[in-house]
Design a protein around this motif. Structure first.
Motif, PDB file in Angstrom:
ATOM      1  N   ALA A 190      -7.587 -27.953  -8.499  1.00 47.27           N
ATOM      2  CA  ALA A 190      -6.246 -28.530  -8.032  1.00 47.27           C
ATOM      3  C   ALA A 190      -6.055 -27.783  -6.728  1.00 47.27           C
ATOM      4  O   ALA A 190      -5.681 -28.499  -5.789  1.00 47.27           O
ATOM      5  N   VAL A 191      -6.388 -26.481  -6.803  1.00 46.39           N
ATOM      6  CA  VAL A 191      -6.306 -25.953  -5.067  1.00 46.39           C
ATOM      7  C   VAL A 191      -7.433 -26.670  -4.169  1.00 46.39           C
ATOM      8  O   VAL A 191      -7.059 -26.946  -3.065  1.00 46.39           O
ATOM      9  N   ASN A 192      -8.428 -27.006  -4.779  1.00 52.61           N
ATOM     10  CA  ASN A 192      -9.453 -27.567  -3.901  1.00 52.61           C
ATOM     11  C   ASN A 192      -8.858 -28.903  -3.460  1.00 52.61           C
ATOM     12  O   ASN A 192      -9.011 -29.281  -2.143  1.00 52.61           O
ATOM     13  N   GLU A 193      -8.264 -29.558  -4.451  1.00 47.17           N
ATOM     14  CA  GLU A 193      -7.606 -30.971  -4.038  1.00 47.17           C
ATOM     15  C   GLU A 193      -6.305 -30.727  -2.895  1.00 47.17           C
ATOM     16  O   GLU A 193      -6.265 -31.464  -2.028  1.00 47.17           O
ATOM     17  N   ILE A 194      -5.648 -29.772  -3.018  1.00 49.83           N
ATOM     18  CA  ILE A 194      -4.406 -29.696  -2.025  1.00 49.83           C
ATOM     19  C   ILE A 194      -4.780 -28.997  -0.809  1.00 49.83           C
ATOM     20  O   ILE A 194      -4.236 -29.397   0.305  1.00 49.83           O
ATOM     21  N   THR A 195      -5.738 -28.221  -0.641  1.00 48.02           N
ATOM     22  CA  THR A 195      -6.185 -27.713   0.553  1.00 48.02           C
ATOM     23  C   THR A 195      -7.035 -28.605   1.144  1.00 48.02           C
ATOM     24  O   THR A 195      -6.951 -28.865   2.357  1.00 48.02           O
ATOM     25  N   THR A 196      -7.648 -29.635   0.642  1.00 44.49           N
ATOM     26  CA  THR A 196      -8.566 -30.711   1.130  1.00 44.49           C
ATOM     27  C   THR A 196      -7.385 -31.757   1.817  1.00 44.49           C
ATOM     28  O   THR A 196      -7.753 -32.018   2.858  1.00 44.49           O
ATOM     29  N   ASN A 197      -6.442 -31.853   1.020  1.00 46.13           N
ATOM     30  CA  ASN A 197      -5.126 -32.749   1.781  1.00 46.13           C
ATOM     31  C   ASN A 197      -4.813 -32.122   2.796  1.00 46.13           C
ATOM     32  O   ASN A 197      -4.540 -33.037   3.802  1.00 46.13           O
ATOM     33  N   ALA A 198      -4.483 -30.980   2.864  1.00 45.12           N
ATOM     34  CA  ALA A 198      -3.952 -30.403   3.889  1.00 45.12           C
ATOM     35  C   ALA A 198      -4.934 -30.519   5.333  1.00 45.12           C
ATOM     36  O   ALA A 198      -4.455 -30.807   6.247  1.00 45.12           O
ATOM     37  N   VAL A 199      -6.239 -30.327   5.142  1.00 51.14           N
ATOM     38  CA  VAL A 199      -7.086 -30.174   6.226  1.00 51.14           C
ATOM     39  C   VAL A 199      -7.211 -31.979   6.570  1.00 51.14           C
ATOM     40  O   VAL A 199      -6.884 -32.073   7.703  1.00 51.14           O
ATOM     41  N   LEU A 200      -7.380 -32.959   5.602  1.00 53.61           N
ATOM     42  CA  LEU A 200      -7.494 -34.174   6.038  1.00 53.61           C
ATOM     43  C   LEU A 200      -6.050 -34.927   6.796  1.00 53.61           C
ATOM     44  O   LEU A 200      -6.179 -35.925   7.536  1.00 53.61           O
ATOM     45  N   HIS A 201      -5.165 -34.538   6.043  1.00 54.79           N
ATOM     46  CA  HIS A 201      -3.698 -35.228   6.453  1.00 54.79           C
ATOM     47  C   HIS A 201      -3.037 -34.336   6.892  1.00 54.79           C
ATOM     48  O   HIS A 201      -1.731 -35.010   7.289  1.00 54.79           O
ATOM     49  N   GLY A 202      -3.032 -33.120   6.980  1.00 52.42           N
ATOM     50  CA  GLY A 202      -1.998 -32.248   7.432  1.00 52.42           C
ATOM     51  C   GLY A 202      -2.143 -31.548   8.770  1.00 52.42           C
ATOM     52  O   GLY A 202      -1.773 -30.239   9.044  1.00 52.42           O
ATOM     53  N   GLY A 203      -2.999 -31.961   9.626  1.00 51.03           N
ATOM     54  CA  GLY A 203      -3.335 -31.181  10.855  1.00 51.03           C
ATOM     55  C   GLY A 203      -4.540 -30.392  10.876  1.00 51.03           C
ATOM     56  O   GLY A 203      -4.884 -29.909  11.928  1.00 51.03           O
TER      57      GLY A 203
END
Length: 123
Positions: free
Chosen positions: A36-49
């Protein structure tokens, strides 16, 4: 609080696994939380700046994680994490998967960034 960016997610994932194990998570629960941490941190990198911040803490038998970014926020009316992605969707599984793997998930998103907080029981 730990900052991360592209190329540093593996380091963050290892640190989370060590912290979570020290707090009593083991086996499948540990693997699920780290995923879950991996998915959310990846989202932050890809979609969150391209970067974000992660905070971990333990409270009352629960392990908590908060991931924040400074990206543009989720699109208005976005409901992707609540529906099961079809096999044809090319993305949109990170938040959905986190909802399946964790006991509690809160998403707060504005045009100034997104914050995802989630937890799991340690016992």
């Amino acid at each position: 609080m730990r900052s991360f960016a592209r190329g540093r997610i593996t380091v963050v994932r290892r640190a989370v696994a060590e912290f979570a194990a020290a707090e009593g998570l083991a086996g499948r629960r540990l693997e699920d939380f780290v995923l879950a941490v991996n998915e959310i941190t990846t989202n932050a990198v890809l979609h969150g700046g391209g970067s974000g911040r992660l905070r971990l803490w333990s409270l009352d038998g629960r392990l908590w994680c908060e991931v924040t970014d400074d990206g543009p926020g989720l699109p208005p009316g976005w409901m992707g994490s609540e529906r099961t992605p079809s096999r044809y969707d090319t993305g949109g599984r990170g938040l959905w998967l986190t909802r399946l793997l964790c006991d509690h998930v809160t998403i707060v998103s504005t045009p100034a960034g997104t914050s995802v907080t989630f937890s799991t029981c340690t016992g």
